[in-house]
Write a protein that holds these residues in place. Sequence first.
Motif, PDB file in Angstrom:
ATOM      1  N   LEU A  53     -22.608  56.258 -28.013  1.00  0.00           N
ATOM      2  CA  LEU A  53     -23.319  55.787 -29.212  1.00  0.00           C
ATOM      3  C   LEU A  53     -22.843  56.524 -30.455  1.00  0.00           C
ATOM      4  CD1 LEU A  53     -27.083  55.388 -28.226  1.00  0.00           C
ATOM      5  CD2 LEU A  53     -25.539  53.618 -29.050  1.00  0.00           C
ATOM      6  N   THR A  57     -20.810  54.712 -33.432  1.00  0.00           N
ATOM      7  CA  THR A  57     -21.421  54.723 -34.758  1.00  0.00           C
ATOM      8  C   THR A  57     -20.452  55.302 -35.776  1.00  0.00           C
ATOM      9  OG1 THR A  57     -23.628  54.934 -33.794  1.00  0.00           O
ATOM     10  CG2 THR A  57     -23.391  55.515 -36.118  1.00  0.00           C
ATOM     11  N   ALA A  69     -20.686  47.686 -33.893  1.00  0.00           N
ATOM     12  CA  ALA A  69     -22.136  47.463 -33.952  1.00  0.00           C
ATOM     13  C   ALA A  69     -22.602  46.683 -32.731  1.00  0.00           C
ATOM     14  CB  ALA A  69     -22.502  46.722 -35.234  1.00  0.00           C
ATOM     15  N   ASN A  70     -21.802  45.737 -32.279  1.00  0.00           N
ATOM     16  CA  ASN A  70     -22.149  44.956 -31.093  1.00  0.00           C
ATOM     17  C   ASN A  70     -22.180  45.841 -29.850  1.00  0.00           C
ATOM     18  OD1 ASN A  70     -22.815  42.493 -29.790  1.00  0.00           O
ATOM     19  ND2 ASN A  70     -20.700  42.307 -29.096  1.00  0.00           N
ATOM     20  N   GLU A  71     -21.217  46.735 -29.727  1.00  0.00           N
ATOM     21  CA  GLU A  71     -21.195  47.653 -28.581  1.00  0.00           C
ATOM     22  C   GLU A  71     -22.379  48.627 -28.637  1.00  0.00           C
ATOM     23  OE1 GLU A  71     -19.214  47.448 -25.868  1.00  0.00           O
ATOM     24  OE2 GLU A  71     -18.540  45.609 -26.844  1.00  0.00           O
ATOM     25  N   ILE A  72     -22.741  49.066 -29.839  1.00  0.00           N
ATOM     26  CA  ILE A  72     -23.917  49.930 -30.008  1.00  0.00           C
ATOM     27  C   ILE A  72     -25.157  49.187 -29.528  1.00  0.00           C
ATOM     28  CG2 ILE A  72     -25.441  50.986 -31.735  1.00  0.00           C
ATOM     29  CD1 ILE A  72     -22.819  51.561 -33.356  1.00  0.00           C
ATOM     30  N   TYR A  73     -25.285  47.928 -29.934  1.00  0.00           N
ATOM     31  CA  TYR A  73     -26.421  47.110 -29.512  1.00  0.00           C
ATOM     32  C   TYR A  73     -26.500  47.032 -27.986  1.00  0.00           C
ATOM     33  CZ  TYR A  73     -28.948  42.966 -28.129  1.00  0.00           C
ATOM     34  OH  TYR A  73     -29.783  42.106 -27.487  1.00  0.00           O
ATOM     35  N   LYS A  74     -25.370  46.799 -27.335  1.00  0.00           N
ATOM     36  CA  LYS A  74     -25.361  46.668 -25.874  1.00  0.00           C
ATOM     37  C   LYS A  74     -25.839  47.949 -25.200  1.00  0.00           C
ATOM     38  CE  LYS A  74     -21.627  43.287 -25.761  1.00  0.00           C
ATOM     39  NZ  LYS A  74     -20.213  43.067 -25.383  1.00  0.00           N
ATOM     40  N   LEU A  76     -27.790  50.315 -26.528  1.00  0.00           N
ATOM     41  CA  LEU A  76     -29.220  50.476 -26.800  1.00  0.00           C
ATOM     42  C   LEU A  76     -30.053  49.521 -25.951  1.00  0.00           C
ATOM     43  CD1 LEU A  76     -29.166  50.968 -30.658  1.00  0.00           C
ATOM     44  CD2 LEU A  76     -29.601  52.703 -28.899  1.00  0.00           C
ATOM     45  N   HIS A  77     -29.557  48.320 -25.753  1.00  0.00           N
ATOM     46  CA  HIS A  77     -30.252  47.348 -24.911  1.00  0.00           C
ATOM     47  C   HIS A  77     -30.335  47.861 -23.477  1.00  0.00           C
ATOM     48  CE1 HIS A  77     -30.509  43.737 -22.341  1.00  0.00           C
ATOM     49  NE2 HIS A  77     -31.339  43.323 -23.279  1.00  0.00           N
ATOM     50  N   ASP A  78     -29.224  48.357 -22.955  1.00  0.00           N
ATOM     51  CA  ASP A  78     -29.221  48.898 -21.592  1.00  0.00           C
ATOM     52  C   ASP A  78     -30.123  50.121 -21.478  1.00  0.00           C
ATOM     53  OD1 ASP A  78     -27.475  46.913 -20.895  1.00  0.00           O
ATOM     54  OD2 ASP A  78     -25.707  48.196 -20.811  1.00  0.00           O
ATOM     55  N   ASP A  80     -32.782  50.690 -23.156  1.00  0.00           N
ATOM     56  CA  ASP A  80     -34.147  50.192 -23.158  1.00  0.00           C
ATOM     57  C   ASP A  80     -34.585  49.917 -21.727  1.00  0.00           C
ATOM     58  OD1 ASP A  80     -36.607  49.014 -23.976  1.00  0.00           O
ATOM     59  OD2 ASP A  80     -35.668  47.042 -23.953  1.00  0.00           O
TER      60      ASP A  80
END
Length: 107
Positions: A53, A57, A69-74, A76-78, A80
């Motif tokens: 992350l 970032t 940003a898309n990889e960061i989202y993935k 963070l989603h995982d 979660d």
Amino acid sequence: MNEEDITESEFYQKYGEPVMEYNRFDGANFVELIQDMQKSVQNESLSADLQQLIDLTNLAIETYEVEYANEIYKILHDLDYFLLRYRIEDVGKYTKDGSCGTVPEYR
């Protein structure tokens, strides 16, 4: 501009006011937050995800490339799902795998 016979940049330099805004949710502060969290993490896998992350970032800050940003989202989603320990009993009734007739086993 026409009355004074100046360019647009000269106009803004003469009459414009610099706009400065502090955003405590910017990329640098996000990195600091993750680094602070990472200090207390003992799980190597979670620490590696947090490092990824941080790295992504920093790349997003430097390049403005949306792929980071898309990889960061993935991640963070995982995280979660990992941190909240969702199980098939929690989310199974909201999902449907149409590719086969069985529900996959989650561990």
